[in-house]
Design an enzyme around this catalytic site. Structure first.
Site, PDB file in Angstrom:
ATOM      1  CE  LYS A 117      -2.661   2.974   3.066  1.00 14.20           C
ATOM      2  NZ  LYS A 117      -3.714   3.228   4.155  1.00 14.20           N
ATOM      3  CB  ALA A 209      -7.878   7.317   4.569  1.00 15.84           C
ATOM      4  N   GLY A 210     -10.633   7.990   6.082  1.00 14.48           N
ATOM      5  CA  GLY A 210     -11.464   9.159   6.029  1.00 14.48           C
ATOM      6  C   GLY A 210     -12.876   8.594   6.731  1.00 14.48           C
ATOM      7  CG  ASN A 231      -6.031   1.473  11.758  1.00 19.70           C
ATOM      8  OD1 ASN A 231      -6.560   1.153  12.873  1.00 19.70           O
ATOM      9  ND2 ASN A 231      -4.743   1.315  11.416  1.00 19.70           N
ATOM     10  CB  THR A 232      -8.741   6.047  12.962  1.00 23.23           C
ATOM     11  OG1 THR A 232      -7.374   6.014  12.478  1.00 23.23           O
ATOM     12  CG2 THR A 232      -8.889   6.691  14.209  1.00 23.23           C
TER      13      THR A 232
END
Lengths: 288, 72
Positions: A117, A209-210, A231-232
């Site tokens: 990635k 992401a996001g 992830n987060t």
């Protein structure tokens, strides 16, 4: 009699995310960072149903090398690892880190040795990608035999250039990494999908992401992207275990809704119950 | 000329003292690093794990030893 969707169809709907030579059983790819501890991470990876886990490459701690290692908590026989080049701000650094990641996975015997990635960041505050460095690193890594999954912005022109450079997948950010703002510009995602899938419908586009919560994942999948990487949103949820399950379900729901085809949006209502035979007087003339 | 009894290499920016003619495998063992979990770069060149045992280090070598950590 209820119509049953056979399990083969379900696999086709929900699983089988194809990226280069890889075929993943889940369309959800999850990261292994920012968890409270390694045990919670391990449990959330399991609950998410993901088969592919992203990992980062960092210097070994020399004075605590015998301590906990991520690989003590991630079964490399079970998961396909996807090493990233997070934290790199130049093409040279990203290529260097990609090669190190490949060597670690090769030593482990993990199939993820063949891919990366790619992240080439342009700015530490937004963590937005540097499109020029990303393109340059993509060309170098593709020439070196890597299957490159490119983290990029939602700019359709950059996405098209990355695909042309040989990227195995283009992974536009819905919004800045870890920001939880969801897909800010669905129209750009639509254009990216149109550009990259024209005459090549199986070309993988993954929102990376996001995303902040399950509806963000479902929205992305409903647009027709092939997968979501996050992830987060799980790691920092109040209850990561529940959120991991929510993300799994949202990925399935969004994919099924995309395949099912949404109804068009209309300004006026259309009655679900028939008007014929209704026992009521109409307050206005028809059509008013 | 006196025989060199030890050498100094730099691992992740830190100096490490080794017996002369040490190999990369011996360095990793000395640092208690699990070989299977790392990649090693010697003077910007990755040394494949199969070659760690035959890779003889020289004074002033710069090494990077990296592993996997959690990331997105």
């Amino acid at each position: 009699m209820a119509i049953e969707i056979d399990s083969e169809q379900q696999v086709a709907d929900n699983g089988a995310l194809k990226v280069g030579s890889f075929e993943l059983s889940s369309r959800l790819i999850v990261g292994s960072g920012r968890y409270e501890n390694a045990t919670v991470m391990k449990e959330c990876l399991e609950l998410s149903g993901a088969q592919c886990i992203t990992v980062a490459v960092r210097r070994e701690r020399l004075h605590d090398a015998a301590g906990e290692n991520l690989l003590d908590f991630i079964d490399s026989e079970k998961y396909i690892l996807l090493p990233n080049t997070a934290g790199c701000y130049s093409a040279d650094d990203a290529v260097r880190v990609a090669k190190m990641g490949r060597e670690i996975l090769r030593a482990l015997g993990n199939p993820g040795a063949d891919w990366v990635k790619l992240e080439c960041l342009g700015d530490s505050k937004t963590l937005l990608p540097d499109p020029v460095a990303t393109l340059e690193a993509t060309e170098t890594l593709v020439a070196d035999g890597f299957q490159v999954l490119c983290y990029t912005s939602d700019d359709p022109v950059t996405a098209r250039r990355l695909k042309a450079a040989g990227a195995a997948a283009v992974m536009p950010a819905g919004s800045p990494i870890g920001s939880g703002q969801g897909v800010l510009n669905p129209n750009n995602m639509r254009i990216i999908l149109e550009y990259l899938k024209d005459e090549d419908p199986d070309y993988p586009v993954i929102v990376d992401a996001g995303v902040g919560t399950a509806s963000d994942v479902a929205q992305a999948m409903e647009l027709g992207v092939d997968g979501v990487l996050l992830n987060t949103a799980i790691a920092h949820a109040r209850d990561p275990h529940r959120m991991a399950q929510a993300m799994k379900n949202a990925t399935h729901a969004g994919r099924l809704a995309y395949l099912a085809g949404r109804i068009p949006k209309r300004l006026y209502a259309t009655a679900s119950s028939p008007e014929e035979g209704v026992i009521a007087t109409h307050p206005y003339p028809r059509g008013k | 000329m006196t025989e060199i009894s030890h050498l100094v290499v730099y691992v992740n920016g830190e100096s490490v003292e080794l017996a002369a003619a040490s190999t990369l495998s011996q360095l990793l063992a000395q640092l208690e690093i699990t070989t299977r979990h790392v990649a090693v770069e010697l003077n910007l060149e990755i040394i494949p794990f199969e070659k760690h045992a035959e890779c003889v280090l020289t004074d002033g070598d710069k090494l990077e030893v990296v592993t996997l950590v959690g990331g997105g």
